[in-house]
Design a protein around this motif. Structure first.
Motif, PDB file in Angstrom:
ATOM      1  N   LEU A 115       0.830  -1.203   0.000  1.00 28.57           N
ATOM      2  CA  LEU A 115       0.000   0.000   0.000  1.00 28.57           C
ATOM      3  C   LEU A 115       0.868   1.258   0.000  1.00 28.57           C
ATOM      4  O   LEU A 115       0.575   2.235  -0.720  1.00 28.57           O
ATOM      5  N   LEU A 116       1.949   1.230   0.804  1.00 27.78           N
ATOM      6  CA  LEU A 116       2.848   2.381   0.812  1.00 27.78           C
ATOM      7  C   LEU A 116       3.492   2.585  -0.556  1.00 27.78           C
ATOM      8  O   LEU A 116       3.638   3.718  -1.032  1.00 27.78           O
ATOM      9  N   GLU A 117       3.868   1.456  -1.199  1.00 30.41           N
ATOM     10  CA  GLU A 117       4.481   1.552  -2.533  1.00 30.41           C
ATOM     11  C   GLU A 117       3.480   2.073  -3.550  1.00 30.41           C
ATOM     12  O   GLU A 117       3.817   2.896  -4.408  1.00 30.41           O
ATOM     13  N   GLU A 118       2.211   1.595  -3.454  1.00 26.59           N
ATOM     14  CA  GLU A 118       1.187   2.082  -4.374  1.00 26.59           C
ATOM     15  C   GLU A 118       0.919   3.567  -4.158  1.00 26.59           C
ATOM     16  O   GLU A 118       0.740   4.323  -5.131  1.00 26.59           O
ATOM     17  N   CYS A 119       0.901   3.956  -2.885  1.00 24.49           N
ATOM     18  CA  CYS A 119       0.700   5.377  -2.593  1.00 24.49           C
ATOM     19  C   CYS A 119       1.833   6.223  -3.182  1.00 24.49           C
ATOM     20  O   CYS A 119       1.604   7.282  -3.775  1.00 24.49           O
ATOM     21  N   GLU A 120       3.076   5.719  -3.037  1.00 24.29           N
ATOM     22  CA  GLU A 120       4.224   6.419  -3.610  1.00 24.29           C
ATOM     23  C   GLU A 120       4.136   6.485  -5.128  1.00 24.29           C
ATOM     24  O   GLU A 120       4.419   7.532  -5.748  1.00 24.29           O
ATOM     25  N   ASN A 121       3.718   5.360  -5.741  1.00 23.99           N
ATOM     26  CA  ASN A 121       3.573   5.332  -7.201  1.00 23.99           C
ATOM     27  C   ASN A 121       2.486   6.300  -7.667  1.00 23.99           C
ATOM     28  O   ASN A 121       2.643   6.976  -8.699  1.00 23.99           O
ATOM     29  N   LEU A 122       1.386   6.345  -6.909  1.00 21.15           N
ATOM     30  CA  LEU A 122       0.313   7.272  -7.282  1.00 21.15           C
ATOM     31  C   LEU A 122       0.789   8.724  -7.186  1.00 21.15           C
ATOM     32  O   LEU A 122       0.463   9.554  -8.045  1.00 21.15           O
ATOM     33  N   ASN A 123       1.541   9.014  -6.149  1.00 19.39           N
ATOM     34  CA  ASN A 123       2.079  10.370  -6.034  1.00 19.39           C
ATOM     35  C   ASN A 123       3.002  10.695  -7.201  1.00 19.39           C
ATOM     36  O   ASN A 123       2.944  11.797  -7.772  1.00 19.39           O
ATOM     37  N   MET A 124       3.863   9.714  -7.555  1.00 21.76           N
ATOM     38  CA  MET A 124       4.767   9.944  -8.679  1.00 21.76           C
ATOM     39  C   MET A 124       3.984  10.081  -9.988  1.00 21.76           C
ATOM     40  O   MET A 124       4.306  10.925 -10.828  1.00 21.76           O
ATOM     41  N   GLU A 125       2.949   9.251 -10.179  1.00 24.20           N
ATOM     42  CA  GLU A 125       2.124   9.334 -11.386  1.00 24.20           C
ATOM     43  C   GLU A 125       1.401  10.674 -11.455  1.00 24.20           C
ATOM     44  O   GLU A 125       1.260  11.275 -12.536  1.00 24.20           O
ATOM     45  N   CYS A 126       0.942  11.136 -10.291  1.00 25.15           N
ATOM     46  CA  CYS A 126       0.280  12.444 -10.248  1.00 25.15           C
ATOM     47  C   CYS A 126       1.244  13.555 -10.668  1.00 25.15           C
ATOM     48  O   CYS A 126       0.890  14.459 -11.426  1.00 25.15           O
ATOM     49  N   LYS A 127       2.493  13.460 -10.189  1.00 22.43           N
ATOM     50  CA  LYS A 127       3.488  14.456 -10.561  1.00 22.43           C
ATOM     51  C   LYS A 127       3.795  14.403 -12.061  1.00 22.43           C
ATOM     52  O   LYS A 127       3.911  15.444 -12.724  1.00 22.43           O
ATOM     53  N   ARG A 128       3.927  13.157 -12.588  1.00 26.82           N
ATOM     54  CA  ARG A 128       4.205  13.023 -14.038  1.00 26.82           C
ATOM     55  C   ARG A 128       3.032  13.566 -14.856  1.00 26.82           C
ATOM     56  O   ARG A 128       3.228  14.227 -15.883  1.00 26.82           O
ATOM     57  N   THR A 129       1.807  13.270 -14.414  1.00 27.21           N
ATOM     58  CA  THR A 129       0.627  13.774 -15.129  1.00 27.21           C
ATOM     59  C   THR A 129       0.589  15.299 -15.112  1.00 27.21           C
ATOM     60  O   THR A 129       0.236  15.941 -16.119  1.00 27.21           O
ATOM     61  N   LYS A 130       0.968  15.872 -13.976  1.00 30.46           N
ATOM     62  CA  LYS A 130       0.981  17.342 -13.877  1.00 30.46           C
ATOM     63  C   LYS A 130       2.032  17.924 -14.815  1.00 30.46           C
ATOM     64  O   LYS A 130       1.786  18.940 -15.503  1.00 30.46           O
ATOM     65  N   LYS A 131       3.186  17.258 -14.912  1.00 32.74           N
ATOM     66  CA  LYS A 131       4.228  17.730 -15.822  1.00 32.74           C
ATOM     67  C   LYS A 131       3.756  17.625 -17.269  1.00 32.74           C
ATOM     68  O   LYS A 131       3.987  18.530 -18.076  1.00 32.74           O
ATOM     69  N   LYS A 132       3.103  16.489 -17.609  1.00 30.61           N
ATOM     70  CA  LYS A 132       2.586  16.318 -18.976  1.00 30.61           C
ATOM     71  C   LYS A 132       1.543  17.396 -19.278  1.00 30.61           C
ATOM     72  O   LYS A 132       1.508  17.958 -20.385  1.00 30.61           O
ATOM     73  N   GLN A 133       0.700  17.653 -18.300  1.00 29.41           N
ATOM     74  CA  GLN A 133      -0.323  18.670 -18.505  1.00 29.41           C
ATOM     75  C   GLN A 133       0.320  20.018 -18.766  1.00 29.41           C
ATOM     76  O   GLN A 133      -0.103  20.757 -19.675  1.00 29.41           O
ATOM     77  N   ASP A 134       1.333  20.340 -17.979  1.00 28.87           N
ATOM     78  CA  ASP A 134       2.028  21.616 -18.191  1.00 28.87           C
ATOM     79  C   ASP A 134       2.700  21.659 -19.556  1.00 28.87           C
ATOM     80  O   ASP A 134       2.706  22.712 -20.227  1.00 28.87           O
ATOM     81  N   ALA A 135       3.279  20.481 -19.974  1.00 31.44           N
ATOM     82  CA  ALA A 135       3.941  20.439 -21.286  1.00 31.44           C
ATOM     83  C   ALA A 135       2.916  20.530 -22.416  1.00 31.44           C
ATOM     84  O   ALA A 135       3.167  21.170 -23.448  1.00 31.44           O
ATOM     85  N   TYR A 136       1.760  19.889 -22.245  1.00 30.03           N
ATOM     86  CA  TYR A 136       0.748  19.885 -23.304  1.00 30.03           C
ATOM     87  C   TYR A 136       0.022  21.231 -23.419  1.00 30.03           C
ATOM     88  O   TYR A 136      -0.647  21.489 -24.423  1.00 30.03           O
TER      89      TYR A 136
END
Length: 308
Positions: A115-136
């Motif tokens: 669960l901790l790893e999934e939470c960390e992955n979700l946080n990282m995915e959220c950050k990547r999505t935010k970066k993609k959104q900013d790039a797009y």
């Protein structure tokens, strides 16, 4: 086992025969000696038998006592085994329970880690999505500028649809090009294979041509040899024919001379062999006449001997 071994050794000692006496004793004395020895052996055997029975009785009593003690030991051992088994069962239950608790604890710890790893992955995915959104956002601004600059497209999805169409067309053209390249490669391979086959056929024909040329040369050599042989035969035949003609002419001349000398009528179609036969007869007659003229006395004696 030790008693039986001792008894066996004692029996062997009892049944040992006494030493033989000297052979010079009388037979009656030897018989009495034998009887005495037999009675001694019999008495010793009876004694040993009684001792054996006493020993067997004592062994029987000892066996009964051992069986009783063995039964007591067996009962005690069963009670002790039962006690140990109960203790083992209690111990196994405790170990099993502790093991199950450890397994449950490990599973819970593992779930917490997942669960901790999934939470960390979700946080990282959220950050990547935010970066993609900013790039797009840059592309969104570009698309809005494009829409405002051209009247061909009304919405952003029209540009995207046009891009997908062009991309699909490009992929189709690329696949068609790959298929054409494969076809060209296959054609080149077939052409190379056929060229190799034709070259092999040409080599085969060259070999056949070489063989045929060698055969032709052999035939020409044979023809030249046969022509030379035929020329020699023709020359030899011509020479033989000329000699034969000369012989015929000489034979005819001799025959005409003999014919004129004899003044006889002969057929006109006489052959050369017949002419030679006439010449031979004429020669023999001439030899006879010559001998007669040279030695008339000898000729007369021959005529007398022939007459007799």
């Amino acid at each position: 086992m030790n008693l039986c071994a001792t008894m066996t050794l004692e029996d062997k000692e009892v049944f040992q025969m006494p030493e033989q006496k000297e052979d010079h004793l009388p037979s009656a004395i030897r018989l009495l000696e034998r009887r005495r020895e037999f009675s001694e052996v019999k008495q010793a055997l009876a004694t040993k038998k009684e001792e054996f029975q006493l020993k067997m009785e004592r062994l029987k009593q000892r066996r009964v006592e051992l069986e009783r003690k063995e039964l007591q030991f067996k009962e005690s051992r069963e009670k002790f085994d039962k006690f140990l088994q109960e203790n083992d069962q209690k111990k196994n239950r405790a170990i099993k329970k502790a093991k199950e608790e450890r397994i449950i604890k490990k599973e819970k710890d593992k779930e917490i880690e997942i669960l901790l790893e999934e939470c960390e992955n979700l946080n990282m995915e959220c950050k990547r999505t935010k970066k993609k959104q900013d790039a797009y956002m840059m592309y969104n601004a570009f698309m809005l500028k494009t829409l405002s600059a051209t009247k061909e497209f009304n919405e952003t999805r029209d540009i995207i649809a046009r891009y997908e169409t062009l991309k699909s067309t490009y992929n189709d053209l690329w696949e068609a090009n790959q298929i054409n390249q494969e076809m060209i490669e296959n054609i080149k391979q077939n052409d190379a294979r056929k060229t190799q086959e034709k070259n092999n056929e040409i080599l085969g024909y060259d070999k056949q041509l070489s063989t045929l040329l060698m055969s032709l040369e052999t035939c020409q050599n044979e023809a030249l040899f046969l022509e030379s042989k035929w020329s020699h035969i023709w020359k030899t035949t011509s020479q033989a024919a000329a000699k034969s003609q000369q012989i015929k002419m000489a034979t005819l001349n001799m025959f005409n001379v003999i014919k004129a000398h004899q003044r006889k009528l002969t057929p006109e179609d006489i052959t050369t062999l017949q002419q030679l036969d006439h010449i031979r007869i004429f020669g023999e007659d001439l030899i006879t006449i010559t001998k007669t003229i040279s030695n008339p006395e000898h000729h007369r004696q021959e005529e007398i001997s022939v007459a007799r």
